[in-house]
Design a protein around this motif. Sequence first.
Motif, PDB file in Angstrom:
ATOM      1  N   ALA A 263       0.838  -1.196   0.000  1.00 14.07           N
ATOM      2  CA  ALA A 263       0.000   0.000   0.000  1.00 14.07           C
ATOM      3  C   ALA A 263       0.878   1.252   0.000  1.00 14.07           C
ATOM      4  O   ALA A 263       0.954   1.971   0.993  1.00 14.07           O
ATOM      5  N   PRO A 264       1.551   1.530  -1.135  1.00 11.67           N
ATOM      6  CA  PRO A 264       2.388   2.730  -1.194  1.00 11.67           C
ATOM      7  C   PRO A 264       1.552   3.998  -1.340  1.00 11.67           C
ATOM      8  O   PRO A 264       0.329   3.933  -1.538  1.00 11.67           O
ATOM      9  N   SER A 265       2.197   5.124  -1.237  1.00  9.97           N
ATOM     10  CA  SER A 265       1.514   6.415  -1.318  1.00  9.97           C
ATOM     11  C   SER A 265       0.689   6.516  -2.593  1.00  9.97           C
ATOM     12  O   SER A 265       1.184   6.286  -3.697  1.00  9.97           O
ATOM     13  N   GLY A 266      -0.598   6.850  -2.410  1.00 10.61           N
ATOM     14  CA  GLY A 266      -1.515   6.968  -3.527  1.00 10.61           C
ATOM     15  C   GLY A 266      -2.237   5.680  -3.872  1.00 10.61           C
ATOM     16  O   GLY A 266      -3.169   5.682  -4.681  1.00 10.61           O
ATOM     17  N   PHE A 267      -1.816   4.577  -3.246  1.00 10.88           N
ATOM     18  CA  PHE A 267      -2.418   3.264  -3.522  1.00 10.88           C
ATOM     19  C   PHE A 267      -2.680   2.534  -2.205  1.00 10.88           C
ATOM     20  O   PHE A 267      -2.411   1.343  -2.064  1.00 10.88           O
ATOM     21  N   GLU A 268      -3.228   3.246  -1.219  1.00 12.67           N
ATOM     22  CA  GLU A 268      -3.329   2.720   0.141  1.00 12.67           C
ATOM     23  C   GLU A 268      -4.564   1.861   0.409  1.00 12.67           C
ATOM     24  O   GLU A 268      -4.788   1.431   1.543  1.00 12.67           O
ATOM     25  N   GLY A 269      -5.377   1.585  -0.621  1.00 11.46           N
ATOM     26  CA  GLY A 269      -6.634   0.886  -0.418  1.00 11.46           C
ATOM     27  C   GLY A 269      -6.566  -0.340   0.473  1.00 11.46           C
ATOM     28  O   GLY A 269      -7.354  -0.464   1.426  1.00 11.46           O
TER      29      GLY A 269
ATOM     30  N   ILE B 255       6.668   3.801   1.480  1.00 14.48           N
ATOM     31  CA  ILE B 255       7.390   4.165   0.264  1.00 14.48           C
ATOM     32  C   ILE B 255       7.234   3.037  -0.755  1.00 14.48           C
ATOM     33  O   ILE B 255       6.958   1.891  -0.401  1.00 14.48           O
ATOM     34  N   GLY B 256       7.380   3.357  -2.018  1.00 12.81           N
ATOM     35  CA  GLY B 256       7.213   2.334  -3.042  1.00 12.81           C
ATOM     36  C   GLY B 256       7.669   2.849  -4.392  1.00 12.81           C
ATOM     37  O   GLY B 256       8.517   3.746  -4.489  1.00 12.81           O
ATOM     38  N   PHE B 257       7.055   2.310  -5.426  1.00 16.26           N
ATOM     39  CA  PHE B 257       7.487   2.579  -6.799  1.00 16.26           C
ATOM     40  C   PHE B 257       6.265   2.577  -7.712  1.00 16.26           C
ATOM     41  O   PHE B 257       5.218   2.018  -7.370  1.00 16.26           O
ATOM     42  N   VAL B 258       6.416   3.172  -8.883  1.00 14.13           N
ATOM     43  CA  VAL B 258       5.349   3.153  -9.876  1.00 14.13           C
ATOM     44  C   VAL B 258       5.980   2.926 -11.241  1.00 14.13           C
ATOM     45  O   VAL B 258       7.027   3.515 -11.575  1.00 14.13           O
ATOM     46  N   VAL B 259       5.374   2.045 -12.024  1.00 17.07           N
ATOM     47  CA  VAL B 259       5.904   1.690 -13.334  1.00 17.07           C
ATOM     48  C   VAL B 259       5.704   2.850 -14.304  1.00 17.07           C
ATOM     49  O   VAL B 259       4.599   3.405 -14.407  1.00 17.07           O
ATOM     50  N   THR B 260       6.781   3.204 -15.011  1.00 18.37           N
ATOM     51  CA  THR B 260       6.731   4.330 -15.943  1.00 18.37           C
ATOM     52  C   THR B 260       6.893   3.920 -17.400  1.00 18.37           C
ATOM     53  O   THR B 260       6.674   4.738 -18.298  1.00 18.37           O
ATOM     54  N   GLY B 261       7.317   2.671 -17.658  1.00 15.71           N
ATOM     55  CA  GLY B 261       7.505   2.246 -19.040  1.00 15.71           C
ATOM     56  C   GLY B 261       8.031   0.822 -19.118  1.00 15.71           C
ATOM     57  O   GLY B 261       8.222   0.149 -18.095  1.00 15.71           O
ATOM     58  N   HIS B 262       8.267   0.360 -20.354  1.00 20.18           N
ATOM     59  CA  HIS B 262       8.720  -1.011 -20.611  1.00 20.18           C
ATOM     60  C   HIS B 262       9.900  -0.961 -21.582  1.00 20.18           C
ATOM     61  O   HIS B 262       9.921  -0.148 -22.512  1.00 20.18           O
TER      62      HIS B 262
ATOM     63  N   SER C 264      -3.764   8.016   8.117  1.00 22.25           N
ATOM     64  CA  SER C 264      -3.736   8.944   6.984  1.00 22.25           C
ATOM     65  C   SER C 264      -2.965   8.369   5.799  1.00 22.25           C
ATOM     66  O   SER C 264      -2.150   7.464   5.927  1.00 22.25           O
ATOM     67  N   VAL C 265      -3.242   8.939   4.635  1.00 22.51           N
ATOM     68  CA  VAL C 265      -2.601   8.512   3.393  1.00 22.51           C
ATOM     69  C   VAL C 265      -1.632   9.587   2.905  1.00 22.51           C
ATOM     70  O   VAL C 265      -1.679  10.742   3.333  1.00 22.51           O
ATOM     71  N   CYS C 266      -0.729   9.155   2.031  1.00 21.32           N
ATOM     72  CA  CYS C 266       0.160  10.055   1.272  1.00 21.32           C
ATOM     73  C   CYS C 266       1.145  10.849   2.124  1.00 21.32           C
ATOM     74  O   CYS C 266       1.673  11.867   1.650  1.00 21.32           O
ATOM     75  N   GLU C 267       1.444  10.415   3.341  1.00 23.31           N
ATOM     76  CA  GLU C 267       2.418  11.149   4.150  1.00 23.31           C
ATOM     77  C   GLU C 267       3.792  11.154   3.504  1.00 23.31           C
ATOM     78  O   GLU C 267       4.528  12.140   3.595  1.00 23.31           O
ATOM     79  N   GLU C 268       4.142  10.046   2.846  1.00 21.68           N
ATOM     80  CA  GLU C 268       5.488   9.926   2.297  1.00 21.68           C
ATOM     81  C   GLU C 268       5.733  10.846   1.099  1.00 21.68           C
ATOM     82  O   GLU C 268       6.879  11.030   0.688  1.00 21.68           O
ATOM     83  N   VAL C 269       4.676  11.414   0.546  1.00 21.76           N
ATOM     84  CA  VAL C 269       4.869  12.313  -0.594  1.00 21.76           C
ATOM     85  C   VAL C 269       4.501  13.760  -0.289  1.00 21.76           C
ATOM     86  O   VAL C 269       5.219  14.683  -0.684  1.00 21.76           O
ATOM     87  N   ASP C 270       3.374  13.984   0.417  1.00 19.47           N
ATOM     88  CA  ASP C 270       3.005  15.384   0.651  1.00 19.47           C
ATOM     89  C   ASP C 270       2.025  15.602   1.805  1.00 19.47           C
ATOM     90  O   ASP C 270       1.527  16.714   1.987  1.00 19.47           O
ATOM     91  N   SER C 271       1.714  14.566   2.579  1.00 18.02           N
ATOM     92  CA  SER C 271       0.843  14.688   3.769  1.00 18.02           C
ATOM     93  C   SER C 271      -0.581  15.112   3.451  1.00 18.02           C
ATOM     94  O   SER C 271      -1.289  15.604   4.339  1.00 18.02           O
ATOM     95  N   THR C 272      -1.040  14.911   2.226  1.00 12.60           N
ATOM     96  CA  THR C 272      -2.381  15.392   1.882  1.00 12.60           C
ATOM     97  C   THR C 272      -3.476  14.698   2.701  1.00 12.60           C
ATOM     98  O   THR C 272      -4.511  15.298   2.975  1.00 12.60           O
ATOM     99  N   GLY C 273      -3.265  13.448   3.081  1.00  8.89           N
ATOM    100  CA  GLY C 273      -4.276  12.754   3.875  1.00  8.89           C
ATOM    101  C   GLY C 273      -4.506  13.423   5.211  1.00  8.89           C
ATOM    102  O   GLY C 273      -5.657  13.608   5.637  1.00  8.89           O
ATOM    103  N   ALA C 274      -3.424  13.797   5.876  1.00  6.74           N
ATOM    104  CA  ALA C 274      -3.554  14.475   7.164  1.00  6.74           C
ATOM    105  C   ALA C 274      -4.098  15.884   7.003  1.00  6.74           C
ATOM    106  O   ALA C 274      -4.892  16.351   7.826  1.00  6.74           O
ATOM    107  N   VAL C 275      -3.679  16.569   5.951  1.00  6.07           N
ATOM    108  CA  VAL C 275      -4.148  17.938   5.704  1.00  6.07           C
ATOM    109  C   VAL C 275      -5.667  17.961   5.555  1.00  6.07           C
ATOM    110  O   VAL C 275      -6.373  18.739   6.206  1.00  6.07           O
ATOM    111  N   THR C 276      -6.198  17.089   4.704  1.00  2.00           N
ATOM    112  CA  THR C 276      -7.630  17.115   4.437  1.00  2.00           C
ATOM    113  C   THR C 276      -8.447  16.577   5.611  1.00  2.00           C
ATOM    114  O   THR C 276      -9.529  17.089   5.902  1.00  2.00           O
ATOM    115  N   ALA C 277      -7.926  15.559   6.300  1.00  2.00           N
ATOM    116  CA  ALA C 277      -8.653  15.015   7.453  1.00  2.00           C
ATOM    117  C   ALA C 277      -8.726  16.034   8.580  1.00  2.00           C
ATOM    118  O   ALA C 277      -9.777  16.216   9.212  1.00  2.00           O
ATOM    119  N   ALA C 278      -7.625  16.714   8.851  1.00  4.55           N
ATOM    120  CA  ALA C 278      -7.633  17.727   9.908  1.00  4.55           C
ATOM    121  C   ALA C 278      -8.582  18.863   9.565  1.00  4.55           C
ATOM    122  O   ALA C 278      -9.282  19.389  10.441  1.00  4.55           O
TER     123      ALA C 278
END
Length: 345
Positions: free
Chosen positions: A15-21, A69-76, A203-217
């Motif tokens: 469940a990396p940032s942006g894919f925490e489902g 933290i994690g990774f996202v595929v950008t190409g092949h 909260s979600v997305c802390e590792e990239v920009d803390s948007t989960g905490a920002v919006t929840a608060a």
Amino acid sequence: MDHDAILSRLCGLGAPSGFEGPASRAAAELLRPLADEVTVDRMGSVLALRRCGREGAKRLLLDAHLDEIGFVVTGHEEGYLKFAPLGGVDPRMLPDRELTVLTDPPLAGVVACLPPHVQTREDMDKSIPIRELCLDVGLSQEEAERRVPVGTPAVFRGGCFPLGQELICGKSLDDRACFAALLGALELLKDRRLDVDLYVLGSVCEEVDSTGAVTAAYGVVPDLCAAVDVTHGKTPDGPADKAFAIGGGPAIGVGPNMTRWMTNRMLAKAKERQIPYQLEVMSGHTGTNGWEMQISREGVATSVLSLPLKYMHSPIEVLSLADMEQVAALLVAFTEGLGKEAARR
């Protein structure tokens, strides 16, 4: 509370940032028996509410992030996958690392590396930029494009396991171990009277920009908050002035991100309950969600409590279960009777 089982469950999820489902769903399930209400917001953050029953009660928000933290595929490229980092990834440790690609079903992959036989001395002494690395999933170009589309996330392979008799090792202990500590605190408070409405946030997305905490608060409008995250554990090669003893108890933050009376209360409660603690001076940005939550709306009285952890942002993070339990115990002590003190501020 069986912290071993909870950590095994949470850290085994990808469940990396942006894919925490997956982590959000598991967190919601774990929270439901301990709270009056559990919701998942539009960002994917999980929020539990334990009401105290008092009209006009102060609102306390406890936060620990669910993303890793994690990774996202950008190409092949000839069947190999190109990828980019999600969060702070050290490129030096990636060659020959095992990853799990979060397709359905998941795919195992290994980051390609050159054997030492074909490397020059200069090759051995330098770090390879992530943009130059490839992930080998054993597929042809056609199969790779079909089964692993651009935008597919990946994480370090594995969950967590015991290390010695008192420690636990694995991926995503930052910050799911702290979320487990919040669960422990909620369980300890289950039959105790509170004078604050208690909100617990995964909260979600802390590792990239803390948007989960920002919006929840912003939505909760808390009067008080505590960000619970990891800090650096001591190792022989680490900076002694910026690391904390594993097994030495939680680290209480002191600095401009922390409201002074909240820090003093955390310290007083640790001494009163004889909970071991360490003092962490944070002269600027704490690197936690506390930095963002402190300035939500007109401002929130803030505390930062940290769990010492070795080898942060790696698949072999290490911490003490005893420290995790002490974090939970200190949060319980901090929360009980908090409304009475907060009313004077």
